[in-house]
Design a protein around this motif. Structure first.
Motif, PDB file in Angstrom:
ATOM      1  N   PHE A   1      42.459   0.351  59.266  1.00  0.00           N
ATOM      2  CA  PHE A   1      43.289   0.573  58.076  1.00  0.00           C
ATOM      3  C   PHE A   1      42.491   0.966  56.844  1.00  0.00           C
ATOM      4  CE2 PHE A   1      46.276  -1.607  60.807  1.00  0.00           C
ATOM      5  CZ  PHE A   1      47.423  -0.853  60.599  1.00  0.00           C
ATOM      6  N   ALA A   2      41.753   2.074  56.975  1.00  0.00           N
ATOM      7  CA  ALA A   2      41.080   2.700  55.824  1.00  0.00           C
ATOM      8  C   ALA A   2      40.203   1.721  55.065  1.00  0.00           C
ATOM      9  CB  ALA A   2      42.124   3.325  54.888  1.00  0.00           C
TER      10      ALA A   2
ATOM     11  N   PHE B   1      40.499   0.231  44.234  1.00  0.00           N
ATOM     12  CA  PHE B   1      39.310   0.774  44.869  1.00  0.00           C
ATOM     13  C   PHE B   1      39.354   2.294  44.814  1.00  0.00           C
ATOM     14  CE2 PHE B   1      40.578  -3.116  47.031  1.00  0.00           C
ATOM     15  CZ  PHE B   1      39.411  -3.860  47.026  1.00  0.00           C
ATOM     16  N   VAL B   2      38.177   2.890  44.828  1.00  0.00           N
ATOM     17  CA  VAL B   2      38.064   4.331  45.003  1.00  0.00           C
ATOM     18  C   VAL B   2      37.504   4.576  46.390  1.00  0.00           C
ATOM     19  CG1 VAL B   2      36.955   6.448  44.217  1.00  0.00           C
ATOM     20  CG2 VAL B   2      37.766   4.772  42.545  1.00  0.00           C
ATOM     21  N   LEU B   3      38.205   5.365  47.173  1.00  0.00           N
ATOM     22  CA  LEU B   3      37.885   5.563  48.588  1.00  0.00           C
ATOM     23  C   LEU B   3      37.488   7.006  48.834  1.00  0.00           C
ATOM     24  CD1 LEU B   3      38.041   4.411  51.550  1.00  0.00           C
ATOM     25  CD2 LEU B   3      40.384   5.275  51.581  1.00  0.00           C
ATOM     26  N   ARG B   4      36.358   7.199  49.478  1.00  0.00           N
ATOM     27  CA  ARG B   4      35.919   8.533  49.887  1.00  0.00           C
ATOM     28  C   ARG B   4      36.588   8.865  51.212  1.00  0.00           C
ATOM     29  NH1 ARG B   4      33.969  12.960  51.835  1.00  0.00           N
ATOM     30  NH2 ARG B   4      31.799  13.564  51.415  1.00  0.00           N
ATOM     31  N   ALA B   5      37.375   9.940  51.242  1.00  0.00           N
ATOM     32  CA  ALA B   5      38.066  10.361  52.462  1.00  0.00           C
ATOM     33  C   ALA B   5      37.215  11.410  53.170  1.00  0.00           C
ATOM     34  CB  ALA B   5      39.446  10.920  52.131  1.00  0.00           C
ATOM     35  N   TYR B   6      36.720  11.063  54.352  1.00  0.00           N
ATOM     36  CA  TYR B   6      35.813  11.948  55.086  1.00  0.00           C
ATOM     37  C   TYR B   6      36.551  12.824  56.086  1.00  0.00           C
ATOM     38  CZ  TYR B   6      31.792   9.299  53.336  1.00  0.00           C
ATOM     39  OH  TYR B   6      30.837   8.722  52.533  1.00  0.00           O
ATOM     40  N   SER B   7      35.985  13.991  56.340  1.00  0.00           N
ATOM     41  CA  SER B   7      36.481  14.860  57.404  1.00  0.00           C
ATOM     42  C   SER B   7      35.823  14.454  58.723  1.00  0.00           C
ATOM     43  CB  SER B   7      36.142  16.328  57.098  1.00  0.00           C
ATOM     44  OG  SER B   7      34.730  16.519  57.143  1.00  0.00           O
ATOM     45  N   LEU B   8      36.362  14.935  59.832  1.00  0.00           N
ATOM     46  CA  LEU B   8      35.788  14.623  61.138  1.00  0.00           C
ATOM     47  C   LEU B   8      34.353  15.152  61.281  1.00  0.00           C
ATOM     48  CD1 LEU B   8      36.097  13.335  63.904  1.00  0.00           C
ATOM     49  CD2 LEU B   8      37.223  15.429  64.696  1.00  0.00           C
ATOM     50  N   PRO B   9      34.052  16.389  60.871  1.00  0.00           N
ATOM     51  CA  PRO B   9      32.656  16.839  60.951  1.00  0.00           C
ATOM     52  C   PRO B   9      31.710  15.980  60.120  1.00  0.00           C
ATOM     53  CG  PRO B   9      34.113  18.729  60.723  1.00  0.00           C
ATOM     54  CD  PRO B   9      34.956  17.496  60.502  1.00  0.00           C
TER      55      PRO B   9
END
Length: 238
Positions: A104-105, A190-198
């Motif tokens: 959950f992120a 919170f500040v969340l960094r959303a990453y890509s799959l690569p």
């Protein structure tokens, strides 16, 4: 209170947790007695169900309020779980776990360097060929969809809500824990960094992990840009 789980509108119930735990156990294929770390376990809803299956469970979270609830619920469920308050940047385990889950992120709250360092600590904590299952927000899907989510504990006592705004790959997450009996509220932002799959693949590779499979939801659907979640199963190389 409704539960909007990354766009899937449905009432939260124990059935939802059971589906998630069933997915986790099917993917990890662990046997009773094996050890698993629930990294940022929240109030323990996955950890408790996994312990019921005979797994040796450790639950870690940075928020003591959540752990207090988890301890109470584990006692009510008559299961033994080791709960520890710990920042994920300070994990100090060494080849202790057959598997680690991060649901959950709960990843991406720090700098890119710190986030990559966390994955290195996860890899160190895993036994050889150990598995890491991480559940992330799908950045591509986030751009096009509402991200507000709510969970109500089956007891009805606690409600956990998330409200998320995304801009330039950075998600601002506001989290609120409400005690329905006392009316007390605890709020976090919170500040969340959303990453890509690569990007995640690069982080895993540098930590000695390899991606085994990716999923788009707890129903086992394949991952794509149209799935709300990006669930990654990775294995420690040695």
């Amino acid at each position: 209170m409704t539960h909007e789980e990354l766009g899937d509108n449905k009432s939260y119930s124990l059935a939802g947790t059971n589906q998630e735990v069933r997915f986790i156990t099917d993917v990890l294929n662990l046997k009773p007695g094996q050890s698993i770390l629930d990294l940022y376990c929240g109030y323990g809803r996955h950890a408790i169900e996994l312990a019921k299956q005979g797994l040796k469970v450790t639950g870690v979270d940075a928020t003591q309020d959540f752990l207090d609830i988890a301890v109470q619920k584990a006692q009510e469920a008559n299961v033994t779980i080791t709960f520890e308050q710990k920042d994920m940047r300070e994990l100090d385990y060494d080849r202790q776990f057959s598997a680690i889950i991060n649901m959950f992120a709960a990843f991406g709250y720090f700098t890119d360097e710190e986030n990559a360092g966390i994955v290195k600590l996860v890899a160190k904590a895993l036994q050889p060929k150990g598995l890491f299952l991480i559940d992330l927000l799908n950045r591509d899907w986030m751009v096009r969809n509402n991200l507000n989510r709510y969970w109500r504990h089956p007891s009805g006592e606690y409600v956990l809500s998330y409200k998320i705004q995304l801009e330039n790959g950075i998600a601002t997450m506001k989290r609120q824990l409400i005690n329905q009996i006392t009316g007390s509220k605890v709020q976090y932002e919170f500040v969340l960094r959303a990453y890509s799959l690569p990007e995640m693949k690069d982080i895993f590779t540098s930590s000695g992990l390899s991606i085994v499979e990716t999923f788009g939801g707890f129903d086992g659907r394949p991952y794509s840009s149209d799935t709300p979640r990006m669930i990654i199963l990775a294995k420690k190389n040695n």
